[in-house]
Design an enzyme around this catalytic site. Structure first.
Site, PDB file in Angstrom:
ATOM      1  N   ASP A  10     -34.257 -28.506   3.901  1.00  0.00           N
ATOM      2  CA  ASP A  10     -33.517 -29.051   5.033  1.00  0.00           C
ATOM      3  C   ASP A  10     -33.491 -30.575   4.947  1.00  0.00           C
ATOM      4  OD1 ASP A  10     -32.329 -28.975   7.743  1.00  0.00           O
ATOM      5  OD2 ASP A  10     -34.251 -29.825   8.361  1.00  0.00           O
ATOM      6  N   ASP A  12     -32.488 -33.396   8.024  1.00  0.00           N
ATOM      7  CA  ASP A  12     -33.039 -34.162   9.145  1.00  0.00           C
ATOM      8  C   ASP A  12     -34.271 -33.485   9.729  1.00  0.00           C
ATOM      9  OD1 ASP A  12     -33.234 -36.282  10.836  1.00  0.00           O
ATOM     10  OD2 ASP A  12     -31.366 -35.934  11.900  1.00  0.00           O
TER      11      ASP A  12
END
Length: 256
Positions: A10, A12
């Protein structure tokens, strides 16, 4: 611990926090690259092109990757559509450059004239007229696809509306549930696995959000690594019925 060949990661909250660096993430990626692992950033953000994301990682976060290491929900949406519809199919899009370019690069025609599909993603310039058009086209028979269900996204002002908020408005007005592509749905993970050509048993999903990253891994039958540098908190995660395969406070703790 398994010898994973692929790492879906991932952005952020995991790799960076807004404009703030997470140095442990940069070290983690470098260790993976040095070990010859397949690294793919899997993100629900449909607004940015892979070029933009890769440049941001290189220039602002000390992470040396190319566009081949980036898999956005925009690309996953285009790949999914390509798996169910012929090239040249017509689509109406609520979204930004990342989504539109991904669809055009796969040969789809963006139009508001009798489209086969209506695709709704994050659009920070969305208007009532755009929403009205989407609703009417779906009611006339166009199939409804949403990029992702994120209700909010973090920025410097706080938790602002995400793509899911726009998708929900169209869903409410049409009374039709869309096909959803992004995390925590299995579709984006299946598309990403097809891209890297690895079996799910050889890949682990790394993220900070239990309800998107970890649930996406669970929904497709993959192992997962939750890092507590972003959204999810230990006291919240411990209450979940299905736990992440692994949990760490920092990616420095992970042994390759």
């Amino acid at each position: 611990m398994k010898d994973y060949q692929g790492y879906f990661i991932d952005l952020d909250g995991t790799t960076y926090k807004g404009k703030k660096q997470i140095p442990a993430a940069a070290r983690f990626i470098k260790r993976l690259q040095d070990a010859g692992k397949c690294v793919l950033f899997v993100t629900n953000n449909s607004t940015r092109t892979p070029d933009f994301v890769a440049n941001n990682l290189r220039n602002n976060h000390n992470i040396n990757v190319t566009t081949e290491n980036i898999y956005t929900t925009a690309i996953a949406t285009a790949d999914y559509l390509l798996s169910i519809a012929p090239i040249g199919s017509k689509v109406y899009v609520i979204g930004e450059s990342g989504l539109k370019s991904a669809l055009q690069n796969r040969g789809f025609i963006i139009t508001d004239e009798r489209p086969d599909y209506v695709i709704v993603g994050l659009d920070t310039s969305v208007t009532y007229a755009k929403l009205e058009k989407a609703v009417l086209l779906i009611r006339q028979g166009a199939k409804f696809i949403g990029t992702n269900a994120d209700s909010n996204l973090p920025n410097e002002r706080g938790m602002v509306p995400g793509a899911g908020s726009i998708v929900k408005l169209v869903e409410y007005a049409t009374q039709q549930k869309p096909i959803m592509i992004g995390k925590p749905e299995a579709i984006i993970m299946q598309m990403a696995l097809a891209k890297v050509q690895l079996p799910k048993e050889k890949v682990i999903m790394v993220g900070d959000n239990y309800h998107t990253d970890i649930e996406a891994a669970i929904n497709v039958g993959m192992d997962s690594l939750l890092v507590y540098t972003g959204l999810s908190r230990p006291e919240e995660v411990i209450k979940e019925k299905i736990q992440p395969t692994y949990k760490v406070n920092s990616l420095d703790e992970w042994q390759i």
